[in-house]
Design an enzyme around this catalytic site. Structure first.
Site, PDB file in Angstrom:
ATOM      1  N   LYS A 127      17.549   7.355   8.710  1.00 49.95           N
ATOM      2  CA  LYS A 127      16.640   8.423   9.148  1.00 49.95           C
ATOM      3  C   LYS A 127      15.320   7.829   9.614  1.00 49.95           C
ATOM      4  O   LYS A 127      14.515   7.358   8.819  1.00 49.95           O
ATOM      5  CB  LYS A 127      16.349   9.429   8.036  1.00 49.95           C
ATOM      6  CG  LYS A 127      15.729  10.698   8.646  1.00 49.95           C
ATOM      7  CD  LYS A 127      15.011  11.580   7.659  1.00 49.95           C
ATOM      8  CE  LYS A 127      13.583  11.196   7.406  1.00 49.95           C
ATOM      9  NZ  LYS A 127      12.687  11.277   8.589  1.00 49.95           N
ATOM     10  N   GLU A 145       9.821  -0.378  -0.312  1.00 42.75           N
ATOM     11  CA  GLU A 145       8.708  -1.175   0.212  1.00 42.75           C
ATOM     12  C   GLU A 145       7.600  -0.180   0.511  1.00 42.75           C
ATOM     13  O   GLU A 145       7.714   0.629   1.433  1.00 42.75           O
ATOM     14  CB  GLU A 145       9.169  -1.942   1.454  1.00 42.75           C
ATOM     15  CG  GLU A 145       8.274  -3.120   1.770  1.00 42.75           C
ATOM     16  CD  GLU A 145       7.253  -2.786   2.830  1.00 42.75           C
ATOM     17  OE1 GLU A 145       6.131  -2.373   2.446  1.00 42.75           O
ATOM     18  OE2 GLU A 145       7.570  -2.914   4.018  1.00 42.75           O
ATOM     19  N   CYS A 190       1.425  -1.954   6.157  1.00 40.93           N
ATOM     20  CA  CYS A 190       1.350  -1.904   4.693  1.00 40.93           C
ATOM     21  C   CYS A 190       0.712  -3.169   4.116  1.00 40.93           C
ATOM     22  O   CYS A 190       0.131  -3.129   3.043  1.00 40.93           O
ATOM     23  CB  CYS A 190       2.718  -1.629   4.089  1.00 40.93           C
ATOM     24  SG  CYS A 190       4.002  -2.544   4.902  1.00 40.93           S
ATOM     25  N   GLU A 212      -5.157   3.398  -0.100  1.00 44.63           N
ATOM     26  CA  GLU A 212      -4.650   2.927   1.185  1.00 44.63           C
ATOM     27  C   GLU A 212      -5.046   3.920   2.287  1.00 44.63           C
ATOM     28  O   GLU A 212      -4.631   5.078   2.265  1.00 44.63           O
ATOM     29  CB  GLU A 212      -3.128   2.785   1.136  1.00 44.63           C
ATOM     30  CG  GLU A 212      -2.583   2.106   2.379  1.00 44.63           C
ATOM     31  CD  GLU A 212      -1.074   1.906   2.350  1.00 44.63           C
ATOM     32  OE1 GLU A 212      -0.365   2.806   1.863  1.00 44.63           O
ATOM     33  OE2 GLU A 212      -0.617   0.851   2.835  1.00 44.63           O
TER      34      GLU A 212
END
Ligand code: ADP
Length: 496
Positions: free
Chosen positions: A189, A265, A299, A399
């Site tokens: 997906k 992750e 990331c 983040e």
């Protein structure tokens, strides 16, 4: 713009309706629903895509189960499997420019990055794992003279893969590559913001000749939709996810039904540490790549820049001079070095973090808002640097996933090691120094899955990548992905 309409190699692909890939065929969603994908540089709709949901995931899982249990995929030699993977890599190479354009139009990233990073790394990833297909081996273990004991490495089975929008095609390759090498069947997906390159890869998968049902692609949304249908599915054996840590937790919760294997992750808030004895010019360039590459939507972005106090002012003046020269614009313009964020939501989220940082008392050294003029119609945020940050502020702890750098001064190795690790994430970190001892000491002290010394953002399909702490678990790339996508079976044969 340097790229004009007549050079648009992906025009044909853009104009047709995009369907779901299930059991080797392109089909509409069961619901008949579609959604739009937009060009982040202009906010214009560039494609209509089938909106998959649970019913479509169910069909895809059935097709994948059949492919992995009964289909020709199961009976194929590993050399044949490798050949298909090399063919896929060749087809990506043949369509490189078209795929690069598609990625830039859908995601916003500069065309030079799509061309020179995303596409070549996608090709290398498929080739690297094509090589692994013939090298997956069990062991014989002589534990008991009356027994012959060996291990088999078998495919996990049906694998669900949920990927993000920051490197849409490369993330598809990181997931598909090892899963295919190990003989699994896949339900992939893509992110709803960037479905296009994965769908084009789906076409190339069919062109390469992979048997039906081996790769299924369901475009659609995450929560309460196609994404959660995958993570909750009772007949999916493993789910691999890359995305936000908040979503990672949802995936883990959803996986408990059949206790499927999960690899994650997730996010990061990487420390980028510069000592006074470093090559300052190289470190300045590294700091820029660290935070502004891919508009900060990385990331492993070096979003916390720790500067040794004695070089703080010199470093900042060099850094700001370089950032002032960065060319911001639409990704399709060859001159662009920093493009738009992927979506309006992301732009809003980043601007709200900028406000938070201002309220927390950090000083704006550059940027701090969205550009006006021509760029105002896209989802742009100016490259932004905050000084006077301390590591406890939200701008240093959360983040942002955008072009926003928090600069934090430090005095000693001990102090910076402690601050670098005072964070819930642990994906990566970087150290800039000419002192080998300091470099190795910090490389061992930083609690993160990757540490770069005098470099940043280096990735290679052969080198493992993944997180400590809340940056996730499991290692992708290298031989470690083979562990993620195989089950080990021990076989005992009684010789007595
Ligand atoms: P972002 O919020 O930046 O879009 P996400 O982690 O939400 O990042 O998205 C990464 C991927 O996870 C996308 O493909 C998205 O559709 C999917 N996703 C989001 N929420 C869920 C969920 N609850 N379950 C499964 N997949 C999800």
């Amino acid at each position: 713009m340097a790229v004009v309409e007549k050079e648009l190699l992906c025009k044909d692909f853009l104009t047709k309706d995009k369907q779901l890939l299930i059991d080797g065929k392109w089909v509409n969603a069961e619901s008949g629903k579609t959604f739009e994908t937009r060009n982040p540089a202009t906010d214009q709709v560039i494609g209509k895509v089938a909106e998959g949901s649970k019913a479509d995931v169910d069909k895809a899982v059935k097709a994948a189960r059949k492919a992995v249990e009964e289909g020709p995929w199961r009976k194929m030699s590993t050399a044949q499997r490798a050949k298909l993977m090399y063919k896929l890599a060749d087809l990506v190479e043949k369509n490189a420019d078209q795929l690069a354009q598609l990625e830039t139009l859908d995601n916003g990233k500069p065309i030079n990055e799509s061309k020179h990073i995303d596409v070549p790394q996608t090709i290398e990833t498929f080739r690297y794992y094509g090589g692994w297909a013939t090298k997956i081996e069990g062991e014989t273990i002589n534990a008991n003279p009356n027994m012959f004991t060996y291990t088999l490495r078998e495919p996990v089975g049906v694998v669900g893969q949920i990927i993000p929008w920051n490197f849409p095609m490369l993330m598809a390759a990181w997931k598909l590559g090892p899963a295919l090498a190990c003989g699994n069947a896949i339900v992939l997906k893509p992110a709803e913001q960037t479905p296009l390159t994965a769908l084009r890869i789906g076409e190339l998968v069919l062109e390469a000749g992979f048997p039906e049902g081996v790769v299924n692609i369901i475009t659609g949304f995450g929560a309460d939709s196609a994404g959660s249908a995958i993570s909750n599915h009772m007949d999916i054996d493993k789910v691999a996810f890359t995305g936000e840590d908040k979503t990672g937790r949802e995936i883990v919760k959803a996986s408990v039904g059949n206790l499927k294997r999960v690899s994650l992750e997730l996010g990061g808030k990487a420390p980028n540490i510069v000592f006074a004895d470093a090559d300052i010019d190289a470190a300045v360039k590294g700091a820029i790549t660290g935070i502004f590459f891919n508009q900060g939507q990385v990331c492993c972005a070096g979003s916390r820049l720790f500067l040794e106090k004695s070089i703080h002012d010199e470093f900042m003046s060099k850094l700001l001079a370089r950032v002032a020269k960065m060319q911001q614009g639409p990704g399709m313009d060859e001159k662009t070095q920093i493009g738009p964020q992927v979506s309006k939501d992301q732009q809003d989220r980043i601007l709200s973090y900028i406000d938070i940082a201002k309220k927390e008392g950090a000083s704006v050294a550059c940027g701090g808002d969205a550009p006006a003029g021509d760029l105002a119609k896209g989802y742009f945020v100016k490259p932004t640097i905050f000084t006077g940050v301390n590591n406890d502020m939200r701008i240093a702890q959360e983040e942002v996933f955008g072009p926003v750098l928090a600069v934090i001064p430090f005095n000693s190795v001990e102090e910076v090691a402690e601050q670098a690790n005072k964070i819930t994430y642990g994906l990566s970190g970087a150290v800039w120094t000419s002192d080998v001892k300091k470099a190795h000491k910090l490389a061992s002290q930083i609690k993160a899955g990757t540490v770069w010394v005098n470099c940043v953002n280096m990735l290679d399909p052969a080198i493992p990548f993944g997180g400590y702490k809340m940056s996730g678990y499991g290692r992708e790339l290298g031989k470690h992905s083979i562990d993620l996508y195989t089950n080990i079976k021990s076989v005992w044969v009684n010789l007595g």
